[in-house]
Design an enzyme around this catalytic site. Structure first.
Site, PDB file in Angstrom:
ATOM      1  N   HIS A   1      -7.457   0.509   4.812  1.00  0.00           N
ATOM      2  CA  HIS A   1      -6.255   1.179   5.320  1.00  0.00           C
ATOM      3  C   HIS A   1      -5.763   2.183   4.286  1.00  0.00           C
ATOM      4  CE1 HIS A   1      -2.783   1.577   7.922  1.00  0.00           C
ATOM      5  NE2 HIS A   1      -1.969   1.366   6.906  1.00  0.00           N
TER       6      HIS A   1
ATOM      7  N   HIS B   1       3.889  -5.617   8.122  1.00  0.00           N
ATOM      8  CA  HIS B   1       4.656  -5.366   9.345  1.00  0.00           C
ATOM      9  C   HIS B   1       4.935  -6.702  10.017  1.00  0.00           C
ATOM     10  CE1 HIS B   1       4.689  -0.949   9.726  1.00  0.00           C
ATOM     11  NE2 HIS B   1       3.529  -1.004   9.113  1.00  0.00           N
TER      12      HIS B   1
ATOM     13  N   TYR C   1      -8.514   8.279  11.036  1.00  0.00           N
ATOM     14  CA  TYR C   1      -9.543   7.754  10.142  1.00  0.00           C
ATOM     15  C   TYR C   1     -10.926   7.985  10.748  1.00  0.00           C
ATOM     16  CZ  TYR C   1      -6.004   5.169   7.410  1.00  0.00           C
ATOM     17  OH  TYR C   1      -4.946   4.819   6.616  1.00  0.00           O
TER      18      TYR C   1
ATOM     19  N   ASP D   1       6.049   3.942   4.841  1.00  0.00           N
ATOM     20  CA  ASP D   1       6.813   2.855   5.438  1.00  0.00           C
ATOM     21  C   ASP D   1       6.779   1.570   4.612  1.00  0.00           C
ATOM     22  OD1 ASP D   1       4.114   3.008   6.203  1.00  0.00           O
ATOM     23  OD2 ASP D   1       4.422   1.930   8.075  1.00  0.00           O
ATOM     24  N   HIS D   2       6.111   1.614   3.459  1.00  0.00           N
ATOM     25  CA  HIS D   2       6.063   0.459   2.562  1.00  0.00           C
ATOM     26  C   HIS D   2       6.386   0.840   1.117  1.00  0.00           C
ATOM     27  CE1 HIS D   2       4.248  -1.425   6.010  1.00  0.00           C
ATOM     28  NE2 HIS D   2       3.396  -0.420   6.055  1.00  0.00           N
TER      29      HIS D   2
ATOM     30  N   HIS E   1       1.798   3.913   1.610  1.00  0.00           N
ATOM     31  CA  HIS E   1       2.259   4.668   2.770  1.00  0.00           C
ATOM     32  C   HIS E   1       3.784   4.678   2.789  1.00  0.00           C
ATOM     33  CE1 HIS E   1      -1.663   4.256   5.332  1.00  0.00           C
ATOM     34  NE2 HIS E   1      -1.734   5.227   4.432  1.00  0.00           N
TER      35      HIS E   1
ATOM     36  N   HIS F   1       0.826  -1.207   0.000  1.00  0.00           N
ATOM     37  CA  HIS F   1       0.000   0.000   0.000  1.00  0.00           C
ATOM     38  C   HIS F   1       0.861   1.258   0.000  1.00  0.00           C
ATOM     39  CE1 HIS F   1       0.595  -1.007   4.280  1.00  0.00           C
ATOM     40  NE2 HIS F   1       0.352   0.257   4.593  1.00  0.00           N
TER      41      HIS F   1
END
Length: 293
Positions: free
Chosen positions: A178, A244, A210, A107-108, A105, A103
């Site tokens: 998400h 994660h 959210y 951190d990915h 974000h 996705h």
């Protein structure tokens, strides 16, 4: 869900600037994010499946006869770790042919641009997340300050679509909520001489900002989460992996695997089922709170 809640708080604080030092262009990770990105030696999960990510932000290497596939690039700061881990395993990062993402974000997706620059790989993304990735997260519906080096999708993979290389086929399942295009990937993998279904779960975390209901930037968010839970319950999940490591107790399983545990501890269908059930319970709790507002 303590680990998931810690992640959501870290993301919220990051948007407020608490987990970076310096200006965005030269920022350093601090706090929980720095811990998530601590180096971790790579290791083998299945016959052609390896872990090449950091301590918590994950990245996976799939080896085929025609080249390499990598799922996720971690933070921008994770990319050098991923490249080094691939080399440590004896593979050449220039042989990465396909890049995939869970996705959009930071951190990915933060390290994807560097991985693509090094390898020239074809980058596949879901249609809803592709414009966010191309903007480096600047147009995310909720994480407005969480930007990263942009990466444009070479190809769009639809929900249920497949990506194949060298006899290996991965299937994309859009499990949105998400992010609008959050993608769970599945593939068969041989583990200890038996074919298992590997599932790379995107994320079911509900960040503190959210709304679930009434967000003009994402009016279908609650319905998307509900659809994602139904989708995940119907997927084969023998080898439980995710975006994660904390989601699937990676460090504990890794320790057991390296100590020679049999059967392979990453074969954990019950753990996969339990994680989805707990995430759904947390979603229902948050949804009930949103409905009262």
């Amino acid at each position: 869900m303590a680990k998931m809640n810690r992640l959501t708080m870290a993301l919220a604080a990051m948007v407020a600037g608490a987990f970076f030092l310096g200006a965005p262009a030269t920022a350093k990770l601090t706090g929980d994010f720095a811990e998530m990105n601590e180096p971790l030696a790579p290791y083998r999960i299945g016959d052609n499946l390896y872990y090449v990510g950091a301590k918590d932000v994950t990245s996976y290497l799939i080896v085929t006869k025609d080249g390499l596939i990598v799922i996720d690039g971690g933070f921008k700061e994770t990319a050098p770790e991923i490249l080094a881990n691939i080399k440590t395993l004896g593979f050449d990062p220039k042989h990465i042919r396909i890049l995939l993402n869970s996705h959009a974000h930071l951190d990915h997706a933060g390290g994807l641009a560097e991985l693509k620059a090094v390898s020239g790989a074809t980058f596949y993304a879901s249609e809803p997340d592709a414009p966010v990735l191309a903007a480096g997260g600047a147009n995310d519906f909720a994480l407005k300050g969480a930007t990263y080096p942009p990466i444009k999708a070479d190809k769009i993979v639809p929900d249920g679509g497949t990506v194949s290389l060298g006899g290996v086929t991965l299937t994309a399942h859009v499990t949105a909520g998400h992010t609008k295009g959050c993608t769970t990937w599945t593939m068969p993998v041989m583990v200890d001489g038996k074919e298992q279904g590997a599932l790379f779960l995107c994320s079911l975390s509900i960040l503190s900002m959210y709304k679930l209901i009434g967000d003009p930037n994402y009016p279908t968010q609650a319905a998307d989460y509900e659809k994602s839970f139904a989708t995940l319950k119907g997927l084969k999940c023998d080898v439980f992996l995710a975006s994660h490591g904390s989601f699937f107790d990676m460090l504990t399983k890794r320790g057991k695997l390296l100590a020679g545990a049999k059967p392979n501890p990453f074969v954990d269908p019950e753990g996969c089922k339990a994680f989805v059930e707990k995430a759904e319970a947390e979603f229902n709790r948050r949804l009930a709170l949103a409905q009262k507002l």
